[in-house]
Write a protein that holds these residues in place. Structure first.
Motif, mmCIF file in Angstrom:
data_model
loop_
_atom_site.group_PDB
_atom_site.id
_atom_site.type_symbol
_atom_site.label_atom_id
_atom_site.label_comp_id
_atom_site.label_asym_id
_atom_site.label_seq_id
_atom_site.Cartn_x
_atom_site.Cartn_y
_atom_site.Cartn_z
ATOM 1 N N LYS A 202 46.662 31.185 48.215
ATOM 2 C CA LYS A 202 46.450 29.731 48.117
ATOM 3 C C LYS A 202 47.639 29.055 47.447
ATOM 4 N N ALA A 203 48.276 29.757 46.518
ATOM 5 C CA ALA A 203 49.426 29.190 45.805
ATOM 6 C C ALA A 203 50.711 29.291 46.626
ATOM 7 N N GLY A 204 50.648 29.921 47.791
ATOM 8 C CA GLY A 204 51.818 30.036 48.654
ATOM 9 C C GLY A 204 52.819 31.085 48.199
ATOM 10 N N ASP A 205 52.352 32.068 47.442
ATOM 11 C CA ASP A 205 53.255 33.120 46.950
ATOM 12 C C ASP A 205 53.048 34.400 47.752
ATOM 13 N N ALA A 206 53.699 34.458 48.902
ATOM 14 C CA ALA A 206 53.581 35.619 49.785
ATOM 15 C C ALA A 206 54.101 36.887 49.107
ATOM 16 N N GLY A 207 55.133 36.759 48.286
ATOM 17 C CA GLY A 207 55.699 37.924 47.607
ATOM 18 C C GLY A 207 54.698 38.598 46.691
ATOM 19 N N THR A 208 54.022 37.801 45.863
ATOM 20 C CA THR A 208 53.026 38.380 44.959
ATOM 21 C C THR A 208 51.818 38.869 45.741
ATOM 22 N N SER A 209 51.420 38.145 46.781
ATOM 23 C CA SER A 209 50.301 38.598 47.618
ATOM 24 C C SER A 209 50.600 39.959 48.236
ATOM 25 N N ASP A 210 51.799 40.116 48.780
ATOM 26 C CA ASP A 210 52.189 41.406 49.357
ATOM 27 C C ASP A 210 52.236 42.496 48.295
ATOM 28 N N PHE A 211 52.769 42.163 47.139
ATOM 29 C CA PHE A 211 52.852 43.122 46.041
ATOM 30 C C PHE A 211 51.457 43.590 45.634
ATOM 31 N N LEU A 212 50.540 42.640 45.451
ATOM 32 C CA LEU A 212 49.182 43.001 45.047
ATOM 33 C C LEU A 212 48.446 43.756 46.138
ATOM 34 N N THR A 213 48.728 43.435 47.388
ATOM 35 C CA THR A 213 48.116 44.162 48.501
ATOM 36 C C THR A 213 48.547 45.621 48.489
ATOM 37 N N ALA A 214 49.816 45.868 48.246
ATOM 38 C CA ALA A 214 50.302 47.252 48.148
ATOM 39 C C ALA A 214 49.660 47.971 46.969
ATOM 40 N N ARG A 215 49.486 47.259 45.878
ATOM 41 C CA ARG A 215 48.876 47.864 44.690
ATOM 42 C C ARG A 215 47.397 48.180 44.934
ATOM 43 N N ILE A 216 46.693 47.310 45.658
ATOM 44 C CA ILE A 216 45.269 47.575 45.911
ATOM 45 C C ILE A 216 45.110 48.865 46.712
ATOM 46 N N GLU A 217 46.026 49.111 47.627
ATOM 47 C CA GLU A 217 45.977 50.344 48.424
ATOM 48 C C GLU A 217 46.098 51.573 47.532
ATOM 49 N N GLU A 218 46.949 51.507 46.522
ATOM 50 C CA GLU A 218 47.106 52.632 45.582
ATOM 51 C C GLU A 218 45.837 52.850 44.772
ATOM 52 N N HIS A 219 45.244 51.763 44.298
ATOM 53 C CA HIS A 219 44.004 51.894 43.519
ATOM 54 C C HIS A 219 42.853 52.406 44.387
ATOM 55 N N GLU A 220 42.805 51.961 45.649
ATOM 56 C CA GLU A 220 41.755 52.445 46.549
ATOM 57 C C GLU A 220 41.902 53.938 46.810
ATOM 58 N N LYS A 221 43.116 54.400 46.997
ATOM 59 C CA LYS A 221 43.349 55.832 47.218
ATOM 60 C C LYS A 221 42.954 56.636 45.983
ATOM 61 N N THR A 222 43.323 56.154 44.819
ATOM 62 C CA THR A 222 42.974 56.848 43.584
ATOM 63 C C THR A 222 41.460 56.860 43.387
ATOM 64 N N ALA A 223 40.803 55.739 43.657
ATOM 65 C CA ALA A 223 39.346 55.673 43.530
ATOM 66 C C ALA A 223 38.680 56.662 44.489
ATOM 67 N N TRP A 224 39.182 56.755 45.684
ATOM 68 C CA TRP A 224 38.641 57.711 46.659
ATOM 69 C C TRP A 224 38.763 59.135 46.122
ATOM 70 N N MET A 225 39.925 59.471 45.578
ATOM 71 C CA MET A 225 40.135 60.817 45.051
ATOM 72 C C MET A 225 39.185 61.106 43.886
ATOM 73 N N LEU A 226 38.974 60.135 43.046
ATOM 74 C CA LEU A 226 38.044 60.321 41.918
ATOM 75 C C LEU A 226 36.607 60.407 42.419
ATOM 76 N N ARG A 227 36.241 59.521 43.336
ATOM 77 C CA ARG A 227 34.888 59.476 43.895
ATOM 78 C C ARG A 227 34.544 60.795 44.595
ATOM 79 N N SER A 228 35.541 61.429 45.179
ATOM 80 C CA SER A 228 35.321 62.674 45.928
ATOM 81 C C SER A 228 34.810 63.807 45.028
ATOM 82 N N HIS A 229 34.980 63.709 43.743
ATOM 83 C CA HIS A 229 34.480 64.722 42.821
ATOM 84 C C HIS A 229 32.952 64.685 42.706
ATOM 85 N N PHE A 230 32.345 63.612 43.208
ATOM 86 C CA PHE A 230 30.890 63.470 43.078
ATOM 87 C C PHE A 230 30.161 63.767 44.387
ATOM 88 N N ASP A 231 30.876 64.085 45.443
ATOM 89 C CA ASP A 231 30.220 64.404 46.722
ATOM 90 C C ASP A 231 29.746 65.844 46.760
#
Length: 155
Positions: A126-155
């Motif tokens: 909304k603020a028109g900051d594509a650079g930060t949006s892209d940066f945060l999008t890349a970071r969310i992918e890393e956190h999602e992968k890490t969460a998946w790896m942690l979550r897999s210990h409970f299956d």
């Protein structure tokens, strides 16, 4: 000299606030993961010790990236413990939990960050900051992968 990169002052301030919260959350999660790396015990010690090592190193590297994003917007980085404590939404873990509880705590923290990142990406768009949006999008992918790896210990 202030940055003149096509983002107005109020939007830039909001983006820096978002990044500052993300930095604080990442720093707290880094410290917690490093703590668990040092203090894990139990039957799965070796595997968890290595897993936490990989995760805290990745988080440490991300701290510099987040701070540099704040600096690229022309602002100083909050870098004291008191500043970071005020900015984070994550809770400290004062005791040393059992190994499965460590995994659960880290998973919950990554999922909290993921939910925050989704909201923050909308705000930076909304603020028109594509650079930060892209940066945060890349970071969310890393956190999602890490969460998946942690979550897999409970299956």
């Amino acid at each position: 000299m202030k940055a003149n990169i096509g983002i107005n002052k109020s939007d830039s301030a909001k983006i820096v606030e978002i990044l500052s919260h993300y930095l604080a959350d990442s720093y707290y999660l880094y410290l917690k993961t490093h703590n668990f790396h040092w203090n894990v015990t139990g039957m799965y010690f070796e595997n968890l010790h290595k897993l936490f090592d990989t995760q805290y190193n990745a988080l440490f590297d991300s701290l510099d990236e987040i701070a540099e994003r704040i600096r690229s917007l022309g602002e100083f980085v909050p870098a004291t413990y008191s500043q970071l404590k005020e900015l984070t939404c994550l809770k400290e873990t004062k005791e040393v939990p059992k190994d499965r509880e460590m995994i659960k705590i880290l998973l919950e923290d990554h999922e909290t960050i993921i939910r925050n990142l989704r909201s923050w990406i909308e705000e930076t768009n909304k603020a028109g900051d594509a650079g930060t949006s892209d940066f945060l999008t890349a970071r969310i992918e890393e956190h999602e992968k890490t969460a998946w790896m942690l979550r897999s210990h409970f299956d």
